[in-house]
Design a protein around this motif. Structure first.
Motif, PDB file in Angstrom:
ATOM      1  N   GLY A 162       0.791  -1.221   0.000  1.00 52.34           N
ATOM      2  CA  GLY A 162       0.000   0.000   0.000  1.00 52.34           C
ATOM      3  C   GLY A 162       0.821   1.267   0.000  1.00 52.34           C
ATOM      4  N   LEU A 163       2.014   1.226  -0.555  1.00 50.76           N
ATOM      5  CA  LEU A 163       2.911   2.380  -0.575  1.00 50.76           C
ATOM      6  C   LEU A 163       3.009   2.988  -1.966  1.00 50.76           C
ATOM      7  N   THR A 164       1.944   2.906  -2.724  1.00 50.59           N
ATOM      8  CA  THR A 164       1.887   3.530  -4.039  1.00 50.59           C
ATOM      9  C   THR A 164       0.762   4.555  -4.058  1.00 50.59           C
ATOM     10  N   VAL A 165       0.834   5.473  -5.010  1.00 53.55           N
ATOM     11  CA  VAL A 165      -0.204   6.491  -5.179  1.00 53.55           C
ATOM     12  C   VAL A 165      -0.739   6.417  -6.600  1.00 53.55           C
ATOM     13  N   PRO A 166      -2.009   6.776  -6.806  1.00 48.17           N
ATOM     14  CA  PRO A 166      -2.561   6.756  -8.178  1.00 48.17           C
ATOM     15  C   PRO A 166      -1.815   7.731  -9.079  1.00 48.17           C
ATOM     16  N   PRO A 167      -1.798   7.495 -10.372  1.00 48.25           N
ATOM     17  CA  PRO A 167      -1.127   8.429 -11.286  1.00 48.25           C
ATOM     18  C   PRO A 167      -1.804   9.793 -11.283  1.00 48.25           C
ATOM     19  N   ALA A 168      -1.049  10.807 -11.639  1.00 47.01           N
ATOM     20  CA  ALA A 168      -1.586  12.167 -11.656  1.00 47.01           C
ATOM     21  C   ALA A 168      -2.703  12.295 -12.690  1.00 47.01           C
ATOM     22  N   ARG A 169      -3.544  13.270 -12.467  1.00 48.37           N
ATOM     23  CA  ARG A 169      -4.688  13.438 -13.359  1.00 48.37           C
ATOM     24  C   ARG A 169      -4.269  13.765 -14.787  1.00 48.37           C
ATOM     25  N   TRP A 170      -3.217  14.536 -14.930  1.00 51.35           N
ATOM     26  CA  TRP A 170      -2.794  14.876 -16.282  1.00 51.35           C
ATOM     27  C   TRP A 170      -2.267  13.649 -17.023  1.00 51.35           C
ATOM     28  N   ARG A 171      -1.701  12.678 -16.288  1.00 51.26           N
ATOM     29  CA  ARG A 171      -1.259  11.443 -16.935  1.00 51.26           C
ATOM     30  C   ARG A 171      -2.462  10.603 -17.360  1.00 51.26           C
ATOM     31  N   LEU A 172      -3.497  10.592 -16.522  1.00 48.09           N
ATOM     32  CA  LEU A 172      -4.713   9.871 -16.907  1.00 48.09           C
ATOM     33  C   LEU A 172      -5.372  10.518 -18.114  1.00 48.09           C
ATOM     34  N   ALA A 173      -5.439  11.856 -18.106  1.00 49.20           N
ATOM     35  CA  ALA A 173      -6.044  12.545 -19.244  1.00 49.20           C
ATOM     36  C   ALA A 173      -5.252  12.329 -20.522  1.00 49.20           C
ATOM     37  N   LEU A 182       9.428  10.490  -1.485  1.00 53.40           N
ATOM     38  CA  LEU A 182       8.010  10.201  -1.350  1.00 53.40           C
ATOM     39  C   LEU A 182       7.202  10.922  -2.429  1.00 53.40           C
ATOM     40  N   ARG A 183       6.114  10.276  -2.822  1.00 51.76           N
ATOM     41  CA  ARG A 183       5.175  10.882  -3.767  1.00 51.76           C
ATOM     42  C   ARG A 183       4.223  11.815  -3.022  1.00 51.76           C
ATOM     43  N   PRO A 184       3.586  12.751  -3.728  1.00 50.70           N
ATOM     44  CA  PRO A 184       2.598  13.620  -3.072  1.00 50.70           C
ATOM     45  C   PRO A 184       1.495  12.805  -2.408  1.00 50.70           C
ATOM     46  N   GLY A 185       1.202  13.126  -1.163  1.00 52.33           N
ATOM     47  CA  GLY A 185       0.187  12.412  -0.411  1.00 52.33           C
ATOM     48  C   GLY A 185       0.736  11.337   0.498  1.00 52.33           C
ATOM     49  N   GLN A 186       2.013  10.976   0.354  1.00 52.66           N
ATOM     50  CA  GLN A 186       2.611   9.956   1.208  1.00 52.66           C
ATOM     51  C   GLN A 186       3.264  10.608   2.424  1.00 52.66           C
ATOM     52  N   ASP A 187       3.438   9.787   3.465  1.00 49.73           N
ATOM     53  CA  ASP A 187       3.994  10.284   4.718  1.00 49.73           C
ATOM     54  C   ASP A 187       5.031   9.296   5.218  1.00 49.73           C
ATOM     55  N   VAL A 188       5.977   9.807   6.028  1.00 49.11           N
ATOM     56  CA  VAL A 188       7.018   8.945   6.560  1.00 49.11           C
ATOM     57  C   VAL A 188       6.442   7.854   7.452  1.00 49.11           C
ATOM     58  N   PHE A 189       5.308   8.122   8.095  1.00 49.10           N
ATOM     59  CA  PHE A 189       4.700   7.109   8.953  1.00 49.10           C
ATOM     60  C   PHE A 189       4.160   5.932   8.144  1.00 49.10           C
ATOM     61  N   ASP A 190       3.835   6.171   6.877  1.00 50.53           N
ATOM     62  CA  ASP A 190       3.404   5.060   6.023  1.00 50.53           C
ATOM     63  C   ASP A 190       4.538   4.045   5.844  1.00 50.53           C
ATOM     64  N   ILE A 191       5.758   4.547   5.665  1.00 53.23           N
ATOM     65  CA  ILE A 191       6.915   3.660   5.529  1.00 53.23           C
ATOM     66  C   ILE A 191       7.196   2.947   6.841  1.00 53.23           C
ATOM     67  N   ALA A 192       7.115   3.672   7.953  1.00 52.61           N
ATOM     68  CA  ALA A 192       7.387   3.061   9.255  1.00 52.61           C
ATOM     69  C   ALA A 192       6.356   1.987   9.586  1.00 52.61           C
ATOM     70  N   ALA A 193       5.090   2.233   9.253  1.00 49.85           N
ATOM     71  CA  ALA A 193       4.052   1.247   9.554  1.00 49.85           C
ATOM     72  C   ALA A 193       4.202  -0.022   8.724  1.00 49.85           C
ATOM     73  N   ALA A 194       4.816   0.099   7.548  1.00 48.13           N
ATOM     74  CA  ALA A 194       4.972  -1.059   6.672  1.00 48.13           C
ATOM     75  C   ALA A 194       6.343  -1.714   6.788  1.00 48.13           C
ATOM     76  N   SER A 195       7.140  -1.325   7.791  1.00 50.19           N
ATOM     77  CA  SER A 195       8.516  -1.835   7.879  1.00 50.19           C
ATOM     78  C   SER A 195       8.561  -3.351   8.070  1.00 50.19           C
ATOM     79  N   ASP A 196       7.641  -3.900   8.856  1.00 49.88           N
ATOM     80  CA  ASP A 196       7.656  -5.350   9.072  1.00 49.88           C
ATOM     81  C   ASP A 196       7.270  -6.098   7.804  1.00 49.88           C
ATOM     82  N   ARG A 197       6.319  -5.559   7.036  1.00 50.58           N
ATOM     83  CA  ARG A 197       5.964  -6.199   5.777  1.00 50.58           C
ATOM     84  C   ARG A 197       7.089  -6.094   4.759  1.00 50.58           C
TER      85      ARG A 197
END
Length: 450
Positions: free
Chosen positions: A51-62, A95-110
């Motif tokens: 769960g450490l990915t973000v959707p592509p930007a809107r301009w890329r989708l367009a 990190l990508r826009p919308g991501q946080d360092v705590f996301d990486i820390a929470a997923a460290s065991d995975r």
């Protein structure tokens, strides 16, 4: 073909033997290359699964819709650098826009399971950049300190962290510390490493060892003052408080605060003074703080209040005067009496080895992190020397000091005995270093009298 098969079998056998007997050698020979390839090949799929990915930007989708191209895939954090080390890999991520360092820390065991690594920790380097340290083997099972460490004034290496980095005791950053540990937990070895690191520095060591000096008196040649009983400790602490007052008077006379003096010449502690005027910094090691807080009679209660008051004063005011406290003990709780929690509040650094009760763990880390409390009471008895280290910022990590025998520590203190400062205020407490043949008869005589 036969020769190739034999060579391959020998290489595999050698790799298996190294991984079993010498994991550090195996990592440098085989593991680092395999781990780097594994991380690069699996990176995108692992980040997506965690769960450490973000959707592509809107301009890329367009743009994809306008050109009838496939929809872009979710984007993981961008790898800025992959650096191998002697114990693992260091991955620096943007990190990508919308991501946080705590996301990486929470997923460290995975991440640890997905990349088949022994441990994964993360820290924020700066805004939007995270450093992920991955260890390839258990570096705390057999501690080997790096050959080269960063040393500077009042900063000594004392242990190895679980991520393979060196744990330093920096007195300029964290002036006072509390170290706890039950019997046979490795607290004495940690203390020896601390003394061994301080021995080559220009610092005065002061010890309080109420076990008749069995822990600190063998290192007496490097100590400027030692106390082996609560009565002597009370007098020694009073002398340190008096020294602190004298140092503050020196700083005050050197401030020369007027409207014409530039700010750079105004001194607020001993490190702002010129080298020729700077007093020698003092590190006070208390081996068993509970012995100083216990009492059975009214006279002992007065002595106890005097000792605790002096310790609290040194903890509150001693930093600018260059007096630093290392409080050690097997037990540290509010039942030791008034002033104990006040003293604990001034001890920024906290280190806890294996403890016999949860109350001591709460006293060490209850105001820092509940996770650190849980980790401290889960240290197994067979892992002597393993400890949890933290500070008032809330961060904590597992550390383990390399085994240093008492003989090694004594030899090191004897080597640097000529660097022991002679402080006039502490002259009455300067330890005597008589030979064993001179001391044994007196001890036998006292035992026979008793």
């Amino acid at each position: 073909m036969t020769a190739f098969t034999v060579a391959l079998v020998l290489v595999v056998a050698a790799a298996g033997l190294l991984r079993w007997r010498r994991p550090a050698w195996y990592w440098l020979a085989f593991g680092v290359t395999l781990a780097a390839l594994r991380v690069l090949v699996r990176y995108r799929s692992v980040m997506d699964a965690c769960g450490l990915t973000v959707p592509p930007a809107r301009w890329r989708l367009a743009l994809a819709r306008a050109t009838n191209r496939p929809i872009p895939e979710p984007r993981p954090p961008r790898i800025r650098r992959l650096r191998p080390t002697s114990t693992g890999l260091v991955l620096r991520l943007k990190l990508r826009p919308g991501q946080d360092v705590f996301d990486i820390a929470a997923a460290s065991d995975r991440l640890r399971h997905s990349f088949s690594m022994f441990g994964v920790t993360s820290r924020e380097v700066r805004s939007g950049v995270v450093e992920v340290r991955m260890t390839g083997y258990d570096v705390l099972k057999r501690v080997q300190m790096p050959a080269e460490t960063e040393t500077r004034a009042m900063r000594v290496p004392v242990a190895l962290r679980e991520d393979g980095s060196v744990h330093y005791r920096d007195y300029r950053a964290i002036p006072h510390a509390l170290t706890l540990g039950a019997t046979e937990s490795g607290k004495s070895v940690y203390q020896r490493n601390l003394v061994a690191g301080l021995a080559p520095l220009d610092v005065a060591l002061v010890g309080i060892d109420c076990k008749q000096g069995v822990e600190l008196f063998p290192l007496a040649r490097r100590f400027s003052a030692l106390a082996d009983s609560p009565d002597t400790a009370a007098e020694l602490l009073d002398a340190l408080v008096a020294r602190m007052a004298d140092v503050y008077r020196l700083i005050r006379t050197q401030q020369r605060i007027t409207v014409d003096v530039p700010d750079a010449e105004i001194a607020a502690d001993i490190w702002d003074l010129p080298d020729e005027l700077r007093p020698t910094p003092v590190v006070v090691l208390v081996d068993e703080v509970a012995e100083l807080a216990l009492y059975a009679t009214k006279e002992e209660e007065k002595r106890r209040d005097r000792i605790i008051t002096a310790l609290v004063r040194l903890a509150q005011l001693g930093r600018a005067a260059g007096i630093y406290l290392e409080i050690c003990g097997q037990r540290f709780g509010s039942e030791l009496g008034k002033g104990i929690t006040m003293l604990r509040a001034q001890l920024t650094g906290r280190t806890a080895h294996r403890l016999n009760d949860e109350t001591s763990a709460n006293m060490a880390f209850g105001d820092i992190s509940p996770d650190a409390v849980l980790a401290a009471i889960q240290i197994p008895a067979e892992m002597r020397g393993l400890a949890i280290a933290g500070d008032a910022s809330g961060g904590w990590h597992r550390i383990r000091a390399p085994h240093t025998s008492l003989r090694q520590a004594v030899n090191l203190c004897n080597r640097y005995s000529d660097m022991t400062p002679d402080l006039p205020e502490l002259a009455p407490f300067r330890p005597t270093t008589g030979s064993a043949t001179e001391l044994v008869p007196s001890v036998k005589a006292s035992l026979a009298t008793a």
